[in-house]
Design an enzyme around this catalytic site. Structure first.
Site, mmCIF file in Angstrom:
data_model
loop_
_atom_site.group_PDB
_atom_site.id
_atom_site.type_symbol
_atom_site.label_atom_id
_atom_site.label_comp_id
_atom_site.label_asym_id
_atom_site.label_seq_id
_atom_site.Cartn_x
_atom_site.Cartn_y
_atom_site.Cartn_z
ATOM 1 N N GLY A 192 23.938 34.701 13.723
ATOM 2 C CA GLY A 192 25.108 33.715 13.474
ATOM 3 C C GLY A 192 25.252 33.845 11.822
ATOM 4 N NE ARG A 206 30.861 21.263 16.436
ATOM 5 C CZ ARG A 206 30.663 20.518 17.526
ATOM 6 N NH1 ARG A 206 31.626 19.475 17.652
ATOM 7 N NH2 ARG A 206 29.737 20.606 18.189
ATOM 8 C CG ASP A 228 18.613 18.078 22.975
ATOM 9 O OD1 ASP A 228 18.928 17.533 22.139
ATOM 10 O OD2 ASP A 228 18.980 19.312 23.273
ATOM 11 N NE ARG A 285 13.204 13.257 18.780
ATOM 12 C CZ ARG A 285 12.073 12.909 17.886
ATOM 13 N NH1 ARG A 285 11.124 13.771 17.986
ATOM 14 N NH2 ARG A 285 11.893 12.016 17.122
ATOM 15 C CG HIS A 304 21.731 21.670 21.697
ATOM 16 N ND1 HIS A 304 20.664 20.540 21.697
ATOM 17 C CD2 HIS A 304 21.503 22.258 20.792
ATOM 18 C CE1 HIS A 304 19.951 20.974 20.541
ATOM 19 N NE2 HIS A 304 20.820 21.905 19.916
HETATM 20 P P1 ADP Z 1 19.135 30.410 12.147
HETATM 21 O O1 ADP Z 1 18.703 29.309 11.472
HETATM 22 O O2 ADP Z 1 20.324 30.041 13.198
HETATM 23 O O3 ADP Z 1 18.331 31.442 12.714
HETATM 24 P P2 ADP Z 1 19.719 32.224 10.033
HETATM 25 O O4 ADP Z 1 21.056 32.629 9.172
HETATM 26 O O5 ADP Z 1 18.363 32.282 9.608
HETATM 27 O O6 ADP Z 1 20.267 31.037 11.165
HETATM 28 O O7 ADP Z 1 19.746 33.756 11.047
HETATM 29 C C1 ADP Z 1 20.889 34.380 11.609
HETATM 30 C C2 ADP Z 1 20.820 35.534 11.551
HETATM 31 O O8 ADP Z 1 22.051 36.578 12.090
HETATM 32 C C3 ADP Z 1 20.696 36.383 10.066
HETATM 33 O O9 ADP Z 1 19.502 37.002 9.852
HETATM 34 C C4 ADP Z 1 22.004 37.374 10.099
HETATM 35 O O10 ADP Z 1 21.698 38.210 9.103
HETATM 36 C C5 ADP Z 1 22.118 37.543 11.505
HETATM 37 N N1 ADP Z 1 23.312 38.005 11.905
HETATM 38 C C6 ADP Z 1 24.621 37.675 11.168
HETATM 39 N N2 ADP Z 1 25.422 38.468 11.828
HETATM 40 C C7 ADP Z 1 25.053 39.290 12.725
HETATM 41 C C8 ADP Z 1 25.400 40.288 13.166
HETATM 42 N N3 ADP Z 1 26.842 40.915 13.493
HETATM 43 N N4 ADP Z 1 24.640 41.540 13.813
HETATM 44 C C9 ADP Z 1 23.367 41.081 13.811
HETATM 45 N N5 ADP Z 1 22.685 40.218 12.924
HETATM 46 C C10 ADP Z 1 23.547 39.226 12.567
#
Ligand code: ADP
Length: 310
Positions: free
Chosen positions: A76, A85, A145, A148, A172
């Site tokens: 993400g 959002r 949730d 908890r 959630h």
């Molecule tokens: P969370 O706290 O939700 O784990 P992070 O930002 O630490 O959030 O982790 C999200 C991960 O998703 C990051 O390491 C990012 O590089 C990875 N990510 C984002 N876009 C893609 C994608 N298109 N393909 C693979 N991984 C991705």
């Protein structure tokens, strides 16, 4: 058995770490757009293996997902300053378009376990993008949730949380619904048990517990910026239930054809989880207030889901 994790950030890597410590699966494949991050996380977790269970952890590309039984999607992007959002949601759906397509190319038979937030909408999006049967796309939903809720009730009543049978349903998020009317301590209605032990569950304490369940993530985020250990362990627990075909009950999110008057909404209900995913729902009896709250929660998710284009 092989488990894939797409997104080796805080949540994905915590899930891998929890699986390694718990001995869930035999091989964990970490995939991330940031290949150096995936490699570093895999090596760090691999160094815990001599102190834990004999699980192989490695970073790889999507082609290594072949024959994975479960793929966790924890990829993400984070919210930019001033970003709404809905805009964030659009960007995450764009990420999922790429991720889910690649996962389906290499692991079309895997159960997909969605962890990215807003998890109910992302579960719906994953279901749409994958073309899989709804029960094979499972969101982590309200598992934390619910955990908890049980621990707060257990602490209030002086009984182990494992012996409290109670669930948090719906989104959630802020509209989630703690279900009191059918909750039990052992096999006794929770309110009768509370009266028996002289700790009645009046409206004030209910509100306090419900609020505490809802605000838990905010409190953690205020203190450390993100939440990941709890969800990592919860994801590992669900993966175990799938790999071992446990048919255990968890409050996970699945897209339903219809719920509370809304169609194609993913939300959490207690569900039986095994090798084929979330195979059946256990809809609890709800009182009128709970039914209204669940309807409001379904509307929140439906409004977001219908704003997406595929
Ligand atoms: P969370 O706290 O939700 O784990 P992070 O930002 O630490 O959030 O982790 C999200 C991960 O998703 C990051 O390491 C990012 O590089 C990875 N990510 C984002 N876009 C893609 C994608 N298109 N393909 C693979 N991984 C991705």
């Amino acid at each position: 058995m092989k488990v894939g994790i797409v997104g080796a950030g805080q949540v994905g890597s915590s899930a891998a770490y929890a699986m390694a410590l718990m001995g869930v699966g035999t091989e964990i494949v970490l995939i991330d757009r940031d290949a150096d991050l995936a490699e570093a996380q895999a090596q760090d977790i691999a160094h815990a293996i001599p102190f834990a269970e004999p699980v192989i952890v490695r970073a790889a590309g999507y082609d290594s997902l072949t024959e994975a039984a479960v793929v966790i999607i924890a990829a993400g992007v984070s919210q930019k300053p001033g970003e709404s959002r809905l805009d964030l949601l659009d960007r995450n759906v764009a990420v999922f378009r790429e991720v889910v397509g690649s996962v389906m190319t290499h692991a079309p038979d895997a159960i997909l376990l969605v962890a990215s937030n807003p998890v109910d909408v992302m579960t719906f999006a994953t279901w749409k993008l994958s073309g899989l049967a709804a029960e094979r796309v499972v969101g982590s939903g309200t598992i934390l949730d619910t955990a908890r809720f049980r621990s707060l009730l257990g602490a209030h009543l002086g009984i182990a949380p494992q012996s409290v049978h109670a669930y948090v349903l719906g989104e959630h998020g802020d509209s989630e619904v703690s279900i009191w009317s059918s909750a039990t301590a052992g096999n006794v209605p929770i309110t009768s048990f509370a009266d028996q032990v002289g700790r009645p569950l009046g409206p004030e304490i209910r509100e306090e517990i419900g609020q505490n369940v809802r605000d838990a993530a905010y409190t953690i985020i205020a203190g450390k910026g993100a939440t990941y250990y709890g969800i990592g362990a919860g994801l590992a627990r669900i993966v175990r239930a799938i790999l071992d075909d446990e048919k255990a009950v968890f409050s996970v999110s699945v897209t339903m054809p219809e719920i509370c008057g809304f169609s194609e909404v993913a939300l959490s209900l207690p569900r039986i989880v095994g090798k084929d995913g979330a195979i059946a729902d256990l809809m609890p009896a709800l009182d009128e207030g709970e039914r209204e709250a669940l309807t409001a929660s379904a509307k929140v998710i439906s409004d977001l889901s219908t704003s997406l284009t595929f």
